[in-house]
Design an enzyme around this catalytic site. Structure first.
Site, PDB file in Angstrom:
ATOM      1  N   HIS A   1       0.834  -1.197   0.000  1.00  0.00           N
ATOM      2  CA  HIS A   1       0.000   0.000   0.000  1.00  0.00           C
ATOM      3  C   HIS A   1       0.870   1.249   0.000  1.00  0.00           C
ATOM      4  O   HIS A   1       0.763   2.112   0.863  1.00  0.00           O
ATOM      5  CB  HIS A   1      -0.942  -0.003   1.205  1.00  0.00           C
ATOM      6  CG  HIS A   1      -1.986  -1.068   1.145  1.00  0.00           C
ATOM      7  ND1 HIS A   1      -1.750  -2.364   1.535  1.00  0.00           N
ATOM      8  CD2 HIS A   1      -3.272  -1.035   0.714  1.00  0.00           C
ATOM      9  CE1 HIS A   1      -2.843  -3.089   1.360  1.00  0.00           C
ATOM     10  NE2 HIS A   1      -3.772  -2.306   0.864  1.00  0.00           N
TER      11      HIS A   1
ATOM     12  N   HIS B   1     -10.475  -2.345  -8.816  1.00  0.00           N
ATOM     13  CA  HIS B   1     -10.277  -2.545  -7.379  1.00  0.00           C
ATOM     14  C   HIS B   1     -11.613  -2.594  -6.647  1.00  0.00           C
ATOM     15  O   HIS B   1     -12.567  -1.902  -7.015  1.00  0.00           O
ATOM     16  CB  HIS B   1      -9.432  -1.395  -6.818  1.00  0.00           C
ATOM     17  CG  HIS B   1      -9.274  -1.406  -5.338  1.00  0.00           C
ATOM     18  ND1 HIS B   1     -10.102  -0.686  -4.496  1.00  0.00           N
ATOM     19  CD2 HIS B   1      -8.398  -2.065  -4.536  1.00  0.00           C
ATOM     20  CE1 HIS B   1      -9.718  -0.882  -3.245  1.00  0.00           C
ATOM     21  NE2 HIS B   1      -8.691  -1.709  -3.242  1.00  0.00           N
TER      22      HIS B   1
END
Length: 399
Positions: A208, A308
């Site tokens: 991330h 996503h």
């Protein structure tokens, strides 16, 4: 036809909270009684603040608008307040409203949204899931044996791609250099999963934006022997030139996009050749039409699309409608098999089987929010948790 009403549902997602602690769903109703639903993916402020912002934007710009004039409405919302630049919160709200407009337009035409975007090129879409912790396997991101067992479980029910992110916490002070422990754990876990599933499934290595380019390259070189399908968001998302440094120095394809918003930020990926796989979140990137434009830019740049999803099933339904139309679609993210609460929230559950999802042929999104279930599960913030948002970061530097 005009939009006559806007309502926002802030839905509490029961434990184990797969997809987040809450889902934010917008409902638009026209003066002819047609209803459309959209989902917002905003993690920067509390969800009830988002709901108030939806009301503000709707009262000023959406009520009395024609839902068919999506591009015009989008530009009016985007220019509100004299910004005209990417703003994740504003564009997240716009995305949910835009999605609901598409649902209305599809229902009014009696066609699925995919038919209005050029039609299907796929009759079923490949899906992947995270290796979510379970009661039996609570430490899948720390224990290689548990990760391998969970991967075998997911492959056993049909998935041929699984994602995991064992590379340590992401922090308010990223990017940083991965520690020796981070590298060792990542290598051990990736190796265990590869040994367990063999060539039956692709491995999707998630991060991330934790690392500097140098740190990401160092980690990637250790992961290359296991042939992951992608190395996700290895550096901070707003520095595509740094991500491009990683892409040039690893054989693993780079994936990114969940934190990007509008076509301009995705166009920068193409300009810098920063990633081969783009992951727009339709609840943040600008909505369905914006994502279609993003996919077209990606197609011209030789990149593939993997929408996503870390939110609710309304957004999942939108990903499926869009994904069915994309010649450069790679895969779509699923929340496991979209069963449990995700299925209960829909009037018609998503049609997932053996690792693939079939796009609905019903009008609009192909399903609707089960409002009785949504209203029975309101989200109540934890008064003792000041970081009680959809996602959060470790507040201190990693030493």
């Amino acid at each position: 036809m005009k939009i006559a009403d806007c309502t926002t549902f802030v839905i509490g997602n029961p434990p184990p909270h797969h997809g987040g602690r809450y889902f934010i769903v917008v409902k638009l109703t026209t003066d002819t009684g047609v209803v459309g639903y959209g989902e917002i993916y905003v993690a920067t402020v509390g969800p009830h603040i988002v709901a108030a912002m939806v009301t503000d934007i709707a009262d000023r710009l959406v009520i009395d608008a024609d839902p068919h004039r999506i591009e015009l409405l989008w530009r009016r919302m985007y220019s509100s307040g004299y910004a005209l630049r990417p703003d994740p919160t504003l564009v997240g709200i716009m995305s949910g409203i835009e999605m609901a407009c598409w649902d209305i337009v599809g229902k009014d035409a009696g066609r699925p949204i995919s038919d209005l975007l050029g039609g299907r090129v796929h009759d079923r879409l490949r899906t992947y899931t995270y290796l979510y912790p379970t009661l039996d396997r609570p430490d899948v991101y720390a224990d290689p044996a548990q990760a391998a067992d969970q991967a075998l479980f997911e492959v056993g029910r049909g998935f041929n791609a699984v994602k995991f992110d064992p590379a340590g916490p992401y922090t308010a002070f990223d990017g940083h250099m991965p520690s020796l422990d981070d590298i060792a754990r990542s290598v051990a876990l990736t190796g265990a999963v590869r040994e367990a599933v063999g060539d039956r499934a692709d491995l999707l290595f998630g991060t991330h934006g934790q690392f500097t380019a140098a740190g990401a390259i160092r980690l990637a070189q250790q992961l290359e022997p296991f042939d992951p399908l992608w190395f996700e968001e290895p550096t901070q998302p707003d520095l595509p030139e740094e991500m491009a440094r990683v892409a040039r120095q690893t054989t693993i394809p780079i994936a990114t996009g969940e934190r990007l918003t509008t076509i301009s930020e995705f166009a920068a990926l193409a300009q810098h050749q920063a990633a081969a796989i783009w992951q727009p979140n339709l609840g943040r990137c600008g909505g369905i039409l914006a994502a279609k434009k993003i996919a077209a830019i990606g197609e011209a740049a030789g990149c593939q699309i993997a929408p996503h999803l870390y939110s609710g099933p309304i957004l999942g339904a939108a990903n499926i409608q869009l994904g069915a139309t994309l010649p450069n679609l790679l895969i779509v993210e699923a929340i496991q098999d979209w069963s449990g609460f995700h299925a209960e929230l829909l009037t018609t559950p998503l049609d997932w089987e053996d690792g693939y999802v079939r796009p609905s042929r019903e009008p609009g999104l192909g399903t609707e929010l089960n409002e009785a279930v949504a209203l029975a599960h309101p989200y109540v913030p934890d008064p003792d948790d000041s970081t009680d948002l959809h996602l959060g970061m470790h507040p201190s530097p990693i030493r």
